[in-house]
Design a protein around this motif. Structure first.
Motif, PDB file in Angstrom:
ATOM      1  N   CYS A  66       0.659  -1.093  -0.030  1.00  0.00           N
ATOM      2  CA  CYS A  66       0.069  -0.070   0.102  1.00  0.00           C
ATOM      3  C   CYS A  66       0.702   1.166   0.049  1.00  0.00           C
ATOM      4  CB  CYS A  66      -0.910  -0.052   1.246  1.00  0.00           C
ATOM      5  SG  CYS A  66      -2.168  -1.266   1.243  1.00  0.00           S
ATOM      6  N   LYS A  69       1.988   0.778  -4.165  1.00  0.00           N
ATOM      7  CA  LYS A  69       0.959   0.863  -5.361  1.00  0.00           C
ATOM      8  C   LYS A  69       0.008   1.845  -4.983  1.00  0.00           C
ATOM      9  CE  LYS A  69       2.677  -2.898  -7.341  1.00  0.00           C
ATOM     10  NZ  LYS A  69       3.252  -2.959  -8.838  1.00  0.00           N
ATOM     11  N   CYS A  71      -3.441   3.433  -4.250  1.00  0.00           N
ATOM     12  CA  CYS A  71      -4.511   2.705  -3.591  1.00  0.00           C
ATOM     13  C   CYS A  71      -5.865   3.462  -3.724  1.00  0.00           C
ATOM     14  CB  CYS A  71      -4.078   2.772  -2.119  1.00  0.00           C
ATOM     15  SG  CYS A  71      -2.711   1.360  -1.733  1.00  0.00           S
ATOM     16  N   CYS A  94      -6.819  -0.182   0.037  1.00  0.00           N
ATOM     17  CA  CYS A  94      -5.928  -1.307  -0.723  1.00  0.00           C
ATOM     18  C   CYS A  94      -5.683  -1.069  -2.051  1.00  0.00           C
ATOM     19  CB  CYS A  94      -6.684  -2.571  -0.610  1.00  0.00           C
ATOM     20  SG  CYS A  94      -7.935  -2.686  -1.922  1.00  0.00           S
ATOM     21  N   PRO A  95      -4.474  -1.592  -2.673  1.00  0.00           N
ATOM     22  CA  PRO A  95      -4.160  -1.212  -4.023  1.00  0.00           C
ATOM     23  C   PRO A  95      -5.338  -1.250  -5.084  1.00  0.00           C
ATOM     24  CG  PRO A  95      -2.431  -2.555  -3.000  1.00  0.00           C
ATOM     25  CD  PRO A  95      -3.685  -2.536  -1.972  1.00  0.00           C
ATOM     26  N   SER A  98      -5.996  -4.902  -6.304  1.00  0.00           N
ATOM     27  CA  SER A  98      -6.213  -5.931  -5.361  1.00  0.00           C
ATOM     28  C   SER A  98      -7.905  -5.840  -4.958  1.00  0.00           C
ATOM     29  CB  SER A  98      -5.463  -5.465  -3.994  1.00  0.00           C
ATOM     30  OG  SER A  98      -4.060  -5.593  -4.217  1.00  0.00           O
ATOM     31  N   CYS A 134      -2.638  -6.896   1.805  1.00  0.00           N
ATOM     32  CA  CYS A 134      -3.052  -5.689   0.837  1.00  0.00           C
ATOM     33  C   CYS A 134      -3.801  -4.829   1.397  1.00  0.00           C
ATOM     34  CB  CYS A 134      -3.253  -6.333  -0.355  1.00  0.00           C
ATOM     35  SG  CYS A 134      -4.548  -7.296  -0.402  1.00  0.00           S
TER      36      CYS A 134
END
Length: 347
Positions: A66, A69, A71, A94-95, A98, A134
């Motif tokens: 996180c 990437k 989010c 979360c990303p 994901s 994630c």
């Protein structure tokens, strides 16, 4: 209840038992000491360790992914309408890549889920590797005392303002913790357009979406909703009464004004002088009406409206010794008289 519905409830109850007995995180004991919530079972003790007359903020550990990437982050609340207990704001993030983790968790509008299902999802968010790797979350438990004093203080702060401040505070906490936020989804408070404008002014670099029923539209908001709702439910279960009352959580009902159990609680647990215990939001009209019907009438002395008498010489008298032509006709000051002092203009 149909046989099929009964089977679902039994399965959920069995799952909850498994959480309590078999699925406890081995780090739970340590997490209690370190102030970390590692599972559903650690949630109650964590809340019970805090003073319930003050707000409490909790931020989970941020997964490394996180921080790297981009989010998405969701915001929602639980307990806005009840006359009893805290209001809890929650965020989850979360990303963008994901989304499947949210689907596997079964995130949906918390109001559409049973209490047992919400507990299971919350526990999975904190214990399942596919989730902890994630998904992160945070909550703010806003005490009834804070809500009421905010609405009653001289410069009044509405419930909408309390809500927005909490939401923006949690987003800022996520930023400060290193979450790489790209998109924000919020279940609205008041008109969505005004709320979105306020958020964009504070966070101009994010793509922000404010919408009604966002918790049933965006899974990331659903996750935030579940975290907020489970936290509020457990806050009520472990609520301690500094007033010395011993009351089970089922004795005050859901907390909503229309609940007859809640109304009975408000009638039975009134101190005729001091009013309600801290559990009650005394700024709600439901609470005000209950007090008006039963508590003692109080009279407070009004401050004396007469102006205080001033025995000394008024400062304005100094200016009365000057005529229109500018000539000064003023009685010499007693200080100079007693010391035989005179003004000297030339030496």
């Amino acid at each position: 209840m149909s046989d099929q519905e009964d089977l679902v409830v039994k399965k959920e109850n069995k799952s909850i038992e498994n959480i309590d007995e078999n699925d406890e995180d081995p780090d739970d004991v340590d997490s209690k000491d370190s102030g970390k919530i590692g599972s559903l079972k650690a949630l109650g003790p964590f809340i019970a360790s805090k003073e319930n007359s003050r707000n409490t903020v909790y931020l989970s550990d941020v997964p490394d992914i996180c921080k790297d990437k981009p989010c998405m982050l969701g915001v929602d609340e639980a307990g806005r309408g009840p006359v009893l207990g805290p209001m809890v704001y929650g965020i989850s993030y979360c990303p963008l890549e994901s989304k499947k983790a949210l689907e596997d968790l079964g995130c949906a509008d918390s109001k559409q889920l049973t209490e047992g299902k919400r507990d299971i999802i919350f526990n999975d968010i904190n214990t399942k590797e596919y989730a902890t790797s994630c998904v992160g979350w945070a909550v703010e438990i806003i005490s009834p005392n804070t809500i009421s004093t905010s609405m009653y203080r001289r410069s009044k702060c509405s419930l909408n303002e309390v809500s927005m401040d909490s939401a923006m505070g949690l987003i800022q906490q996520a930023i400060d913790a290193g979450v790489n936020i790209a998109e924000v989804y919020v279940d609205t408070v008041g008109p969505p357009e005004k709320y979105q404008e306020k958020l964009l002014k504070r966070f101009p670099n994010f793509k922000i979406t404010v919408a009604k029923k966002a918790d049933s539209t965006y899974p990331i908001v659903s996750a935030a909703s579940i975290c907020a709702k489970v936290t509020r439910d457990h806050a009520l279960k472990v609520w301690s009464f500094p007033e010395g009352l011993v009351i089970k959580d089922n004795e005050f009902g859901s907390g909503y004004p229309g609940d007859p159990v809640t109304r009975r609680f408000l009638t039975e647990y009134i101190d005729l002088v001091f009013g309600f215990p801290r559990l009650v939001r005394f700024s709600w009209s439901t609470a005000e009406n209950a007090l008006a019907d039963k508590a003692y009438d109080m009279e407070f002395d009004e401050p004396d409206s007469e102006k205080p008498k001033y025995a000394g010489t008024k400062l304005t008298k100094f200016f009365k010794g000057t005529t229109k032509s500018g000539e000064v006709i003023r009685e010499e000051c007693r200080f100079f008289k007693q010391r035989h002092l005179e003004n000297v203009m030339e030496f």
